[in-house]
Design a protein around this motif. Structure first.
Motif, PDB file in Angstrom:
ATOM      1  N   SER A 176     -14.911  35.408  64.103  1.00 20.24           N
ATOM      2  CA  SER A 176     -15.775  34.594  63.248  1.00 20.24           C
ATOM      3  C   SER A 176     -16.008  35.301  61.925  1.00 20.24           C
ATOM      4  CB  SER A 176     -17.111  34.308  63.928  1.00 20.24           C
ATOM      5  OG  SER A 176     -17.788  35.509  64.251  1.00 20.24           O
ATOM      6  N   ASN A 177     -15.945  34.500  60.842  1.00 20.34           N
ATOM      7  CA  ASN A 177     -16.207  35.026  59.492  1.00 20.34           C
ATOM      8  C   ASN A 177     -15.310  36.196  59.117  1.00 20.34           C
ATOM      9  OD1 ASN A 177     -18.152  33.175  58.696  1.00 20.34           O
ATOM     10  ND2 ASN A 177     -19.827  34.338  59.592  1.00 20.34           N
TER      11      ASN A 177
ATOM     12  N   LYS B  94     -13.314  31.084  64.705  1.00 21.47           N
ATOM     13  CA  LYS B  94     -14.282  30.207  64.053  1.00 21.47           C
ATOM     14  C   LYS B  94     -14.341  30.476  62.554  1.00 21.47           C
ATOM     15  CE  LYS B  94     -17.152  29.872  68.217  1.00 21.47           C
ATOM     16  NZ  LYS B  94     -18.525  30.028  68.787  1.00 21.47           N
TER      17      LYS B  94
ATOM     18  N   PRO C 228     -16.170  28.986  58.574  1.00 21.51           N
ATOM     19  CA  PRO C 228     -17.170  28.124  57.932  1.00 21.51           C
ATOM     20  C   PRO C 228     -16.612  26.710  57.777  1.00 21.51           C
ATOM     21  CG  PRO C 228     -16.983  30.209  56.765  1.00 21.51           C
ATOM     22  CD  PRO C 228     -15.854  30.161  57.748  1.00 21.51           C
TER      23      PRO C 228
ATOM     24  N   PRO D  17     -18.494  20.317  61.738  1.00 20.97           N
ATOM     25  CA  PRO D  17     -19.905  20.252  61.345  1.00 20.97           C
ATOM     26  C   PRO D  17     -20.766  19.601  62.435  1.00 20.97           C
ATOM     27  CG  PRO D  17     -18.501  19.575  59.527  1.00 20.97           C
ATOM     28  CD  PRO D  17     -17.613  19.709  60.722  1.00 20.97           C
ATOM     29  N   ASN D  18     -21.940  20.152  62.610  1.00 23.39           N
ATOM     30  CA  ASN D  18     -22.890  19.546  63.543  1.00 23.39           C
ATOM     31  C   ASN D  18     -23.967  18.753  62.813  1.00 23.39           C
ATOM     32  OD1 ASN D  18     -24.539  21.591  62.479  1.00 23.39           O
ATOM     33  ND2 ASN D  18     -24.086  22.972  64.183  1.00 23.39           N
ATOM     34  N   ASP D  19     -23.867  18.728  61.466  1.00 22.43           N
ATOM     35  CA  ASP D  19     -24.841  17.968  60.685  1.00 22.43           C
ATOM     36  C   ASP D  19     -24.201  17.523  59.372  1.00 22.43           C
ATOM     37  OD1 ASP D  19     -27.344  16.840  60.054  1.00 22.43           O
ATOM     38  OD2 ASP D  19     -27.848  18.579  58.808  1.00 22.43           O
TER      39      ASP D  19
ATOM     40  N   GLN E  87     -22.341  20.868  57.715  1.00 19.32           N
ATOM     41  CA  GLN E  87     -22.884  22.187  58.078  1.00 19.32           C
ATOM     42  C   GLN E  87     -22.567  22.514  59.527  1.00 19.32           C
ATOM     43  OE1 GLN E  87     -27.088  22.515  57.385  1.00 19.32           O
ATOM     44  NE2 GLN E  87     -27.214  24.644  58.066  1.00 19.32           N
ATOM     45  N   ASN E  88     -22.137  23.769  59.760  1.00 16.96           N
ATOM     46  CA  ASN E  88     -22.027  24.290  61.125  1.00 16.96           C
ATOM     47  C   ASN E  88     -22.743  25.639  61.182  1.00 16.96           C
ATOM     48  OD1 ASN E  88     -20.303  26.251  60.086  1.00 16.96           O
ATOM     49  ND2 ASN E  88     -18.451  25.412  61.015  1.00 16.96           N
ATOM     50  N   GLU E  89     -22.579  26.349  62.267  1.00 15.51           N
ATOM     51  CA  GLU E  89     -23.335  27.589  62.463  1.00 15.51           C
ATOM     52  C   GLU E  89     -22.953  28.686  61.484  1.00 15.51           C
ATOM     53  OE1 GLU E  89     -21.974  29.739  66.108  1.00 15.51           O
ATOM     54  OE2 GLU E  89     -20.785  27.911  66.414  1.00 15.51           O
ATOM     55  N   PHE E  90     -21.833  28.496  60.739  1.00 17.16           N
ATOM     56  CA  PHE E  90     -21.384  29.552  59.843  1.00 17.16           C
ATOM     57  C   PHE E  90     -21.578  29.218  58.366  1.00 17.16           C
ATOM     58  CE2 PHE E  90     -18.915  30.037  63.744  1.00 17.16           C
ATOM     59  CZ  PHE E  90     -19.247  31.344  64.077  1.00 17.16           C
TER      60      PHE E  90
END
Length: 272
Positions: free
Chosen positions: A33-34, A107, A109, A139-141, A192-195
């Motif tokens: 991630s990242n 994962k 962004p 994205p979750n939002d 937007q997601n967690e990253f």
């Protein structure tokens, strides 16, 4: 009771035996991630039988170039650049009497892109603006904004003017009863997601309801002008043609009269 005890002991024996023979795959790293690059590594221990080969998959699909016939219990897959195009679920697969695999999630962004950066609609109709994402995780939002005079105004879902329909893969903004003065402009979608968060812009143009008629009216005008030109041309050409016809018709008559007069004079002289 004795039978139940014997059956339980038998099940425990089978469980321990399977636990002892089940291979273990150690992944390094377990999750990415990242990061801008990474090398995915898998090591297989305690294989039940000789290894025949191995390969890698991404999101359940085999990466064809990675299939190798080998007895090695170690495999690597290099990601020199990590972005939204290569995020996802990777898995190393070892081939033995059966296949054994280990999943590593890569994962990134979010990445957001407008389906079309310019949309148009007619007055009183419904305008549809769409944004999509192909990153992992998705994205979750989703949120939408209207940009007016350099300021972002959040769009509220479920009003008489706007309706937003979203899934992890895409979001659709519907603008009802389009108005040339109020609704024309730039809209922004945010995913937007967690990253993190990403966005893209769409320009909406609103045309008059009669805009669709302009091409037809243009054709009608061109036809009318063409007919007028043909009519004027024919009207000017006909008098000239009539004059030419009269001249060509009178010439033979004069010629015939002169010939007849000469023949009459000759007859008179002969009779004398």
């Amino acid at each position: 009771m004795a039978l139940l005890w014997v059956f339980g002991v038998f099940l425990m024996f089978l469980f321990r035996a399977s636990a002892l023979t089940a291979p273990t795959i150690l992944a390094d790293p377990d999750e990415v991630s990242n990061l801008t690059s990474a090398t995915l590594t898998c090591n297989l221990t305690d294989p039940p039988s000789a290894i025949k080969g191995h390969y890698w998959t991404k999101n359940g699909k085999e990466i064809v170039t990675t299939r190798v016939e080998s007895q090695a219990t170690h495999t690597e897959y290099n990601l020199p650049k990590i972005d939204h195009n290569n995020g996802g679920k990777y898995a190393c697969v070892f081939i033995s009497t059966e296949e054994f695999s280990k999943t590593i999630e890569v994962k990134t962004p979010p990445h957001v892109s407008a389906y079309k950066h310019s949309e148009h609609g007619n007055e009183k109709d419904v305008g549809k603006l769409t944004c999509v994402s192909h990153s992992y995780p998705l994205p979750n939002d989703w949120t939408w904004y209207l940009i007016s005079n350099g300021e972002k105004t959040p769009i509220v879902n479920g009003t008489e003017k706007f309706e937003i329909e979203s899934t992890p893969e895409k979001t659709i903004l519907q603008v009802f009863n389009l108005d040339m003065e109020k609704d024309m402009g730039d809209y922004m979608c945010f995913g937007q997601n967690e990253f993190g968060m990403a966005s893209d812009k769409i320009h909406l143009r609103v045309r008059s309801r009669f805009a669709a008629l302009w091409p037809f009216l243009g054709i009608v005008v061109e036809v009318i002008i063409l007919i007028a030109i043909i009519f004027i041309y024919e009207k000017r050409r006909k008098p000239d043609e009539i004059t030419d016809d009269d001249d060509s018709g009178s010439a033979p008559l004069k010629s015939n009269s002169s010939t007849n007069h000469k023949e009459k004079n000759v007859r008179q002289r002969n009779s004398n």
